[in-house]
Structures are given as structure tokens and as C-alpha cells.
Design a protein around this motif. Structure first.
Motif, PDB file in Angstrom:
ATOM      1  N   LEU A   1       2.691 -12.070  -7.383  1.00 43.74           N
ATOM      2  CA  LEU A   1       1.426 -12.755  -7.613  1.00 43.74           C
ATOM      3  C   LEU A   1       1.213 -13.802  -6.523  1.00 43.74           C
ATOM      4  CD1 LEU A   1       2.907 -12.590 -10.805  1.00 43.74           C
ATOM      5  CD2 LEU A   1       0.449 -12.679 -11.179  1.00 43.74           C
ATOM      6  N   PHE A   2      -0.038 -13.994  -6.143  1.00 48.02           N
ATOM      7  CA  PHE A   2      -0.398 -14.939  -5.100  1.00 48.02           C
ATOM      8  C   PHE A   2      -1.281 -16.028  -5.714  1.00 48.02           C
ATOM      9  CE2 PHE A   2       0.408 -10.862  -3.148  1.00 48.02           C
ATOM     10  CZ  PHE A   2       1.085 -11.148  -1.971  1.00 48.02           C
ATOM     11  N   TYR A   3      -0.806 -17.260  -5.677  1.00 51.14           N
ATOM     12  CA  TYR A   3      -1.564 -18.361  -6.280  1.00 51.14           C
ATOM     13  C   TYR A   3      -2.963 -18.472  -5.691  1.00 51.14           C
ATOM     14  CZ  TYR A   3       2.737 -20.210  -8.412  1.00 51.14           C
ATOM     15  OH  TYR A   3       3.882 -20.380  -9.159  1.00 51.14           O
ATOM     16  N   ASP A   4      -3.104 -18.295  -4.370  1.00 54.73           N
ATOM     17  CA  ASP A   4      -4.399 -18.464  -3.704  1.00 54.73           C
ATOM     18  C   ASP A   4      -5.175 -17.154  -3.607  1.00 54.73           C
ATOM     19  OD1 ASP A   4      -3.941 -21.184  -3.348  1.00 54.73           O
ATOM     20  OD2 ASP A   4      -2.936 -20.875  -1.421  1.00 54.73           O
ATOM     21  N   GLU A   5      -4.568 -16.142  -2.977  1.00 55.10           N
ATOM     22  CA  GLU A   5      -5.294 -14.894  -2.715  1.00 55.10           C
ATOM     23  C   GLU A   5      -5.768 -14.202  -3.985  1.00 55.10           C
ATOM     24  OE1 GLU A   5      -2.518 -15.819  -1.316  1.00 55.10           O
ATOM     25  OE2 GLU A   5      -2.390 -15.265   0.808  1.00 55.10           O
ATOM     26  N   ASP A   6      -4.986 -14.286  -5.049  1.00 57.27           N
ATOM     27  CA  ASP A   6      -5.351 -13.593  -6.291  1.00 57.27           C
ATOM     28  C   ASP A   6      -6.461 -14.312  -7.064  1.00 57.27           C
ATOM     29  OD1 ASP A   6      -3.459 -11.700  -5.736  1.00 57.27           O
ATOM     30  OD2 ASP A   6      -2.041 -12.313  -7.288  1.00 57.27           O
ATOM     31  N   THR A   7      -6.761 -15.542  -6.707  1.00 56.56           N
ATOM     32  CA  THR A   7      -7.737 -16.316  -7.488  1.00 56.56           C
ATOM     33  C   THR A   7      -9.018 -16.616  -6.717  1.00 56.56           C
ATOM     34  OG1 THR A   7      -6.635 -18.380  -6.817  1.00 56.56           O
ATOM     35  CG2 THR A   7      -5.952 -17.381  -8.910  1.00 56.56           C
ATOM     36  N   ARG A   8      -9.171 -15.995  -5.550  1.00 56.73           N
ATOM     37  CA  ARG A   8     -10.408 -16.186  -4.801  1.00 56.73           C
ATOM     38  C   ARG A   8     -11.571 -15.518  -5.526  1.00 56.73           C
ATOM     39  NH1 ARG A   8      -7.753 -14.871   1.103  1.00 56.73           N
ATOM     40  NH2 ARG A   8      -6.735 -16.902   1.402  1.00 56.73           N
ATOM     41  N   GLY A   9     -12.757 -16.101  -5.358  1.00 57.39           N
ATOM     42  CA  GLY A   9     -13.942 -15.520  -5.978  1.00 57.39           C
ATOM     43  C   GLY A   9     -13.987 -15.691  -7.473  1.00 57.39           C
ATOM     44  N   GLY A  10     -13.203 -16.631  -7.996  1.00 58.29           N
ATOM     45  CA  GLY A  10     -13.241 -16.887  -9.430  1.00 58.29           C
ATOM     46  C   GLY A  10     -12.287 -16.068 -10.265  1.00 58.29           C
TER      47      GLY A  10
ATOM     48  N   GLY B   1       0.243  -5.926  -4.338  1.00 57.35           N
ATOM     49  CA  GLY B   1      -1.218  -5.857  -4.347  1.00 57.35           C
ATOM     50  C   GLY B   1      -1.862  -7.224  -4.487  1.00 57.35           C
ATOM     51  N   ILE B   2      -2.966  -7.427  -3.783  1.00 54.72           N
ATOM     52  CA  ILE B   2      -3.651  -8.720  -3.744  1.00 54.72           C
ATOM     53  C   ILE B   2      -5.027  -8.593  -4.376  1.00 54.72           C
ATOM     54  CG2 ILE B   2      -4.616 -10.502  -2.220  1.00 54.72           C
ATOM     55  CD1 ILE B   2      -2.424  -9.827  -0.227  1.00 54.72           C
ATOM     56  N   GLY B   3      -5.418  -9.629  -5.122  1.00 54.42           N
ATOM     57  CA  GLY B   3      -6.787  -9.656  -5.636  1.00 54.42           C
ATOM     58  C   GLY B   3      -6.847  -9.901  -7.133  1.00 54.42           C
ATOM     59  N   SER B   4      -7.936  -9.440  -7.717  1.00 57.35           N
ATOM     60  CA  SER B   4      -8.148  -9.609  -9.151  1.00 57.35           C
ATOM     61  C   SER B   4      -7.134  -8.782  -9.947  1.00 57.35           C
ATOM     62  CB  SER B   4      -9.554  -9.168  -9.530  1.00 57.35           C
ATOM     63  OG  SER B   4      -9.689  -7.760  -9.353  1.00 57.35           O
ATOM     64  N   ARG B   5      -7.096  -9.032 -11.242  1.00 54.79           N
ATOM     65  CA  ARG B   5      -6.192  -8.280 -12.112  1.00 54.79           C
ATOM     66  C   ARG B   5      -6.428  -6.783 -11.979  1.00 54.79           C
ATOM     67  NH1 ARG B   5      -6.420  -5.963 -17.129  1.00 54.79           N
ATOM     68  NH2 ARG B   5      -4.499  -6.042 -18.400  1.00 54.79           N
ATOM     69  N   ASP B   6      -7.695  -6.349 -11.981  1.00 53.30           N
ATOM     70  CA  ASP B   6      -7.988  -4.914 -11.897  1.00 53.30           C
ATOM     71  C   ASP B   6      -7.520  -4.326 -10.572  1.00 53.30           C
ATOM     72  OD1 ASP B   6      -9.075  -4.928 -14.419  1.00 53.30           O
ATOM     73  OD2 ASP B   6     -11.162  -5.011 -13.744  1.00 53.30           O
ATOM     74  N   LEU B   7      -7.731  -5.063  -9.476  1.00 51.50           N
ATOM     75  CA  LEU B   7      -7.285  -4.572  -8.171  1.00 51.50           C
ATOM     76  C   LEU B   7      -5.762  -4.489  -8.127  1.00 51.50           C
ATOM     77  CD1 LEU B   7      -9.686  -6.473  -5.725  1.00 51.50           C
ATOM     78  CD2 LEU B   7      -9.643  -4.011  -6.197  1.00 51.50           C
ATOM     79  N   LYS B   8      -5.096  -5.473  -8.681  1.00 52.60           N
ATOM     80  CA  LYS B   8      -3.633  -5.454  -8.676  1.00 52.60           C
ATOM     81  C   LYS B   8      -3.095  -4.310  -9.527  1.00 52.60           C
ATOM     82  CE  LYS B   8      -1.383  -9.451  -8.574  1.00 52.60           C
ATOM     83  NZ  LYS B   8      -0.986  -9.659  -7.173  1.00 52.60           N
ATOM     84  N   LEU B   9      -3.735  -4.042 -10.652  1.00 51.49           N
ATOM     85  CA  LEU B   9      -3.308  -2.932 -11.495  1.00 51.49           C
ATOM     86  C   LEU B   9      -3.535  -1.593 -10.812  1.00 51.49           C
ATOM     87  CD1 LEU B   9      -4.482  -4.074 -15.041  1.00 51.49           C
ATOM     88  CD2 LEU B   9      -2.188  -4.179 -14.058  1.00 51.49           C
ATOM     89  N   ASP B  10      -4.634  -1.469 -10.065  1.00 45.38           N
ATOM     90  CA  ASP B  10      -4.884  -0.241  -9.305  1.00 45.38           C
ATOM     91  C   ASP B  10      -3.764  -0.009  -8.297  1.00 45.38           C
ATOM     92  OD1 ASP B  10      -7.213   0.286 -10.671  1.00 45.38           O
ATOM     93  OD2 ASP B  10      -8.545  -0.488  -9.112  1.00 45.38           O
TER      94      ASP B  10
ATOM     95  N   VAL C   1       7.596 -12.230  -8.399  1.00 44.61           N
ATOM     96  CA  VAL C   1       7.524 -13.133  -7.243  1.00 44.61           C
ATOM     97  C   VAL C   1       6.216 -13.891  -7.277  1.00 44.61           C
ATOM     98  CG1 VAL C   1       7.666 -13.272  -4.726  1.00 44.61           C
ATOM     99  CG2 VAL C   1       8.802 -11.388  -5.934  1.00 44.61           C
ATOM    100  N   TYR C   2       6.282 -15.192  -7.026  1.00 45.62           N
ATOM    101  CA  TYR C   2       5.086 -16.021  -6.877  1.00 45.62           C
ATOM    102  C   TYR C   2       5.055 -16.580  -5.463  1.00 45.62           C
ATOM    103  CZ  TYR C   2       4.007 -16.030 -11.890  1.00 45.62           C
ATOM    104  OH  TYR C   2       3.662 -15.655 -13.171  1.00 45.62           O
ATOM    105  N   GLU C   3       3.862 -16.534  -4.865  1.00 48.49           N
ATOM    106  CA  GLU C   3       3.704 -17.112  -3.526  1.00 48.49           C
ATOM    107  C   GLU C   3       2.410 -17.924  -3.494  1.00 48.49           C
ATOM    108  OE1 GLU C   3       2.433 -15.441   0.781  1.00 48.49           O
ATOM    109  OE2 GLU C   3       4.311 -14.616  -0.001  1.00 48.49           O
TER     110      GLU C   3
ATOM    111  N   ALA D   1       0.858  -1.196   0.000  1.00 49.80           N
ATOM    112  CA  ALA D   1       0.000   0.000   0.000  1.00 49.80           C
ATOM    113  C   ALA D   1       0.888   1.237   0.000  1.00 49.80           C
ATOM    114  CB  ALA D   1      -0.923   0.005   1.220  1.00 49.80           C
ATOM    115  N   ALA D   2       0.316   2.372  -0.399  1.00 52.14           N
ATOM    116  CA  ALA D   2       1.105   3.604  -0.532  1.00 52.14           C
ATOM    117  C   ALA D   2       1.756   4.017   0.789  1.00 52.14           C
ATOM    118  CB  ALA D   2       0.213   4.728  -1.055  1.00 52.14           C
ATOM    119  N   SER D   3       1.089   3.759   1.916  1.00 52.19           N
ATOM    120  CA  SER D   3       1.592   4.210   3.213  1.00 52.19           C
ATOM    121  C   SER D   3       2.791   3.422   3.715  1.00 52.19           C
ATOM    122  CB  SER D   3       0.477   4.118   4.257  1.00 52.19           C
ATOM    123  OG  SER D   3       0.080   2.769   4.450  1.00 52.19           O
TER     124      SER D   3
END
Length: 232
Positions: A201-210, A173-182, A230-232, A149-151
Motif C-alpha cells: 500500500l502507498f500512503y500517497d499514491e493510493d489516496t490521490r484524487g480522493g 499495484g497503485i491507485g484506488s481499491r478497485d485498481l489495486k484489486l484488478d 508493505v506500507y510506503e 504488472a504482469a510483464s
């Protein structure tokens, strides 16, 4: 890189094959691990023992790559934690990664709020690594710092270039592609020109919710193009 290191190394090789060229494998070990309890010294962190570091270094060398010692300091000082591994940092293939979200203020328990690091502290660590490189005639050392995060990273322009140190800012950043790009667009605004870009990139956290994990070609299409993924 947890559990069976041979299996994790094989997975790393598979993931490397999805990227163009001949990317160098990097193994990150969380060497200083943040804790939920203060411990005997009140610093909310523990350090990996030498046998653990050696196991990860052996795997990194088997992969013909490098090892980064990741620091989650809790209430400890980043530079003090980095110095604790000096006998390892004199090796030619070991660098440092920093997790400033776990560098929390006094009175704050890790996990209650994001921690942070200032550019002046990043600069002090970079200067220390530069001195090690010069003193021991070492190859350039990587200094990565993760930012979710910025802070989390402040006054970043205070991080100056130092001979023998390759700084990389990794967007976590964690989440969908759009959230990560933001997150990427916000966090990259403050990156100094001499600092390379990294992306996690996060194998699990980035792919939640489809959501679908970003493809390597999408990652490399970011501006600036990441030099470290980095992949986690």
C-alpha cells in the motif's frame, strides 16, 4: 523507512497495531538503488555502504524484527547484487527483496520502461540463499519479489522450492481499491503454490484524487490472505 529512523519505527509500530495477532515488523532498505545515469561502470545503480546497512539493521533489531535488503539492479545482474551483500546475509535476521521493474534490458534507461525478471533467475537467487542458510546454520530467510504488472515476472513456475527460503510475491499495484484489486487478480494468477502472497500500500499514491487507503481488514480479506503487507 527513510529520514529519522526512530520516528519511522514508531510509525511502523503504530501501523502494526492495526493488524490482528502479533505481526513481525520488517524494515526494507533499498540497498542497491537504481540511478538515472549510468555511473562509471555503466550499470545505472549504486550500493549502500556498510554504515547505512548497519543503521537499518540496528533499527530492525530495536523493533525486534528483520531487515530486508531491497535490490533495484538497473543494468546489473540480480544475483551479482545479492552476492555483494553476502557478509550481511550471514546474519540471522536479514533477507532479500527484489524490485524487478528496475531490472531493465540493455539499451533501456531505467524509468523508460518496466524491467523484468525470469523465474530461472529467481530460482538461482533462492538456491544461493538456501546454500547460505545451510552453510551457516541460519534461520529461514525471506526472499520477497515485488511485482507491479504482469510483464515484470516471467516464467514464474521456474522458481522452485528451496530449503531454508521463504519466498513471497508482493503485488505493488497503485491507485484506488478497485485498481489495486484488478492488479492483484491479474498478478496472482501466476503465483506458484509454494510462494506466499504479499501486498503493498502507498500512503500517497493510493489516496490521490480522493481515494481512501485500503483498511487492514480489507487487505486481509484478499485471497490468498497476504502473509506480508508493505506500507510506503
Amino acid at each position: 523507512m527513510t529520514g529519522d529512523l526512530d520516528a519511522a519505527g514508531a510509525e511502523l509500530r503504530r501501523q502494526l497495531g492495526a493488524y490482528p495477532g502479533n505481526p513481525q515488523p520488517v524494515v526494507e532498505l533499498i540497498a542497491t538503488v537504481v540511478q538515472g545515469s549510468p555511473g562509471s561502470d555503466g550499470l545505472y545503480r549504486t550500493r549502500a555502504d556498510d554504515s547505512t546497512v548497519q543503521q537499518y539493521l540496528d533499527e530492525a533489531r530495536r523493533l525486534q524484527g528483520m531487515l530486508l535488503l531491497n535490490i533495484q539492479p538497473g543494468h546489473a545482474e540480480f544475483l551479482e547484487e545479492v552476492r555483494a551483500y553476502e557478509h550481511w546475509l550471514t546474519q540471522p535476521d536479514i533477507g532479500i527483496a527484489l524490485d524487478p521493474e528496475w531490472a531493465v534490458d540493455p539499451g533501456v534507461k531505467p524509468g523508460q520502461a518496466y524491467g523484468h525478471i525470469d523465474g530461472s533467475k529467481l530460482d538461482a537467487i533462492s538456491s544461493y540463499l538456501s546454500e547460505l542458510v545451510a552453510r551457516h546454520s541460519l534461520p529461514t530467510k525471506m526472499l520477497a519479489y515485488h511485482q507491479v504488472a504482469a510483464s515484470v515476472v516471467r516464467s514464474e513456475d521456474d522458481l522452485r522450492p528451496h530449503s531454508g527460503v521463504y519466498p513471497v510475491k508482493i503485488v505493488d499495484g497503485i491507485g484506488s481499491r478497485d485498481l489495486k484489486l484488478d492488479t492483484w487478480n491479474v498478478v496472482m494468477r501466476t503465483k506458484p503454490a509454494h510462494v506466499a502472497a504479499g501486498f503493498k500500500l502507498f500512503y500517497d499514491e493510493d489516496t490521490r484524487g480522493g481515494s481512501v487507503l485500503m483498511r487492514p481488514d480489507e487487505v486481509m480479506a484478499l485471497t490468498p490472505a497476504p502473509s506480508y503487507v508493505v506500507y510506503e
